[in-house]
Design a protein around this motif. Structure first.
Motif, PDB file in Angstrom:
ATOM      1  N   PRO A 103       0.794  -1.270  -0.007  1.00 37.72           N
ATOM      2  CA  PRO A 103       0.088  -0.047   0.019  1.00 37.72           C
ATOM      3  C   PRO A 103       1.038   1.313  -0.149  1.00 37.72           C
ATOM      4  O   PRO A 103       0.579   2.218  -0.710  1.00 37.72           O
ATOM      5  N   GLU A 104       1.982   1.223   0.754  1.00 38.30           N
ATOM      6  CA  GLU A 104       2.798   2.429   0.926  1.00 38.30           C
ATOM      7  C   GLU A 104       3.433   2.666  -0.393  1.00 38.30           C
ATOM      8  O   GLU A 104       3.529   3.753  -1.029  1.00 38.30           O
ATOM      9  N   VAL A 110       2.931   5.572  -7.166  1.00 37.69           N
ATOM     10  CA  VAL A 110       1.987   5.961  -8.317  1.00 37.69           C
ATOM     11  C   VAL A 110       1.467   7.431  -8.120  1.00 37.69           C
ATOM     12  O   VAL A 110       1.261   8.007  -9.006  1.00 37.69           O
ATOM     13  N   LEU A 111       0.542   7.282  -6.787  1.00 36.34           N
ATOM     14  CA  LEU A 111      -0.243   8.320  -6.543  1.00 36.34           C
ATOM     15  C   LEU A 111       0.508   9.668  -6.459  1.00 36.34           C
ATOM     16  O   LEU A 111      -0.044  10.725  -6.940  1.00 36.34           O
ATOM     17  N   PHE A 128      -6.839  -1.282  -2.041  1.00 34.27           N
ATOM     18  CA  PHE A 128      -5.572  -1.340  -3.109  1.00 34.27           C
ATOM     19  C   PHE A 128      -4.159  -1.933  -2.369  1.00 34.27           C
ATOM     20  O   PHE A 128      -4.205  -2.234  -1.153  1.00 34.27           O
ATOM     21  N   GLY A 129      -3.394  -2.083  -3.274  1.00 41.27           N
ATOM     22  CA  GLY A 129      -1.982  -2.698  -2.927  1.00 41.27           C
ATOM     23  C   GLY A 129      -2.158  -4.373  -2.810  1.00 41.27           C
ATOM     24  O   GLY A 129      -3.364  -4.820  -3.022  1.00 41.27           O
ATOM     25  N   ARG A 132      -5.181  -6.552  -1.503  1.00 46.13           N
ATOM     26  CA  ARG A 132      -6.216  -5.364  -1.258  1.00 46.13           C
ATOM     27  C   ARG A 132      -6.173  -5.157   0.368  1.00 46.13           C
ATOM     28  O   ARG A 132      -7.018  -4.839   0.784  1.00 46.13           O
ATOM     29  N   ALA A 133      -4.779  -4.956   0.968  1.00 44.75           N
ATOM     30  CA  ALA A 133      -4.778  -4.679   2.213  1.00 44.75           C
ATOM     31  C   ALA A 133      -4.838  -3.196   2.667  1.00 44.75           C
ATOM     32  O   ALA A 133      -5.013  -2.714   3.571  1.00 44.75           O
ATOM     33  N   GLY A 134      -4.570  -2.261   1.390  1.00 45.89           N
ATOM     34  CA  GLY A 134      -4.691  -0.729   1.754  1.00 45.89           C
ATOM     35  C   GLY A 134      -6.154  -0.138   1.696  1.00 45.89           C
ATOM     36  O   GLY A 134      -6.794  -1.119   0.937  1.00 45.89           O
ATOM     37  N   ASN A 135      -6.294   0.579   2.685  1.00 53.18           N
ATOM     38  CA  ASN A 135      -7.893   1.220   2.883  1.00 53.18           C
ATOM     39  C   ASN A 135      -7.608   2.739   2.967  1.00 53.18           C
ATOM     40  O   ASN A 135      -6.436   3.382   2.906  1.00 53.18           O
TER      41      ASN A 135
END
Length: 310
Positions: A103-104, A110-111, A128-129, A132-135
């Motif tokens: 996620p980081e 990217v972002l 995301f990530g 799908r662990a990112g939130n």
């Protein structure tokens, strides 16, 4: 709208206001997010950026599952987003490597570093990530470090329109065209080139254009007769559409055909778009072409009545 087919093509813009997702259907729930995206961009003098993915992540992560059919092809989705006034659309080729970013790393590389995100707008359930662990909490936690704002669209706001891409797909596959259109906010449509059929329709007074769909992942509604409008060379015409295997003549392959009313122009090889409005009846085997012809006359009357106010 500028379209980028790889994130590496994108050059960071001033005050990028970003949202991310597959946006299949570009339905009313998605439009809640897009409306907020545009409002924020106007407030800060920024530009709107949508980051989407192709192929759909499920096609890559679960290639053995061929059941997923999408409401829009990637070209249809791009056209819908352009109509909504988006400035930039990044179509990222989705891969396992891309999905394995932490996620980081996804936020940083990217972002922030590539897109230059200043504000990010996400739905309440965005993940995301890797795995799908990112939130939302991850985005919020790292916002100070990387200098962006996070705006979450609450569950209540999206649920107010009670819509999801899954619900729309189910409606279309069950012939519930009007329900699907209500959720989409526009008539469901397909786009394809006109191919040559066996011209049996001509022999009974109902010539049809056979629409060839190149994209195997495009969702096709349940078999039957539908009221429709066909866009040919930018002009809309009323017609009745047929989806099915033509059991009356012992057909084998599934066809998509449309009888365009009061139309006799040669359009073989041309790309046309067909909008669906109503499910009229199911596919039926008749006792010969004469029985089919009689039914088609009734179908035409039904379709014209349904399209009277369209």
């Amino acid at each position: 709208m500028k379209i980028y087919h790889n994130i590496s093509e994108f050059k960071a813009v001033k005050n990028a206001v970003v949202t991310i997702g597959t946006f299949d259907g570009v339905h009313l729930g998605h439009r809640k997010i897009i409306e907020r995206l545009k409002e924020l961009a106007d407030e800060c003098g920024g530009e709107t950026v949508i980051l989407t993915f192709f192929p759909h992540p499920r096609m890559i992560l679960h290639p053995e599952d061929e059941s997923l059919k999408l409401i829009n092809t990637i070209h249809e989705k791009a056209a819908l987003l352009e109509q909504l006034g988006i400035d930039h659309l990044i179509i990222t080729p989705f891969s396992r490597d891309f999905s394995n970013q932490s996620p980081e790393a996804y936020i940083r590389d990217v972002l922030v570093n590539t897109i230059g995100t200043k504000k990010i707008v996400i739905g309440y359930d965005h993940r995301f990530g890797k795995d799908r662990a990112g939130n939302f909490d991850d985005l919020l936690k790292l916002s100070t470090t990387y200098g962006y704002d996070v705006i979450e669209i609450p569950e209540q706001d999206i649920n107010d329109v009670a819509v999801s891409s899954t619900l729309i797909r189910e409606a279309l596959l069950n012939g519930a065209i009007e329900l699907a259109n209500n959720f989409l906010g526009y008539p469901f449509f397909i786009t394809g080139k006109v191919g040559r059929g066996d011209q049996i329709g001509r022999t009974i007074g109902y010539p049809t254009a056979n629409i060839m769909i190149e994209e195997s992942y495009k969702l096709i509604p349940d078999d039957g007769i539908f009221s429709a409008k066909v866009i040919v060379r930018g002009v809309s015409h009323k017609g009745m559409a047929y989806i099915g295997s033509r059991p009356t003549i012992n057909g084998i392959t599934r066809n998509i055909e449309v009888n365009i009313f009061d139309f006799d122009t040669e359009i073989y090889g041309e790309e046309i778009s067909m909008q669906f409005f109503n499910y009229v009846r199911g596919d039926v085997k008749f006792d010969g072409l004469e029985g089919l012809k009689i039914q088609l006359a009734k179908d035409r009357d039904d379709v014209l009545a349904l399209l009277r106010d369209q």
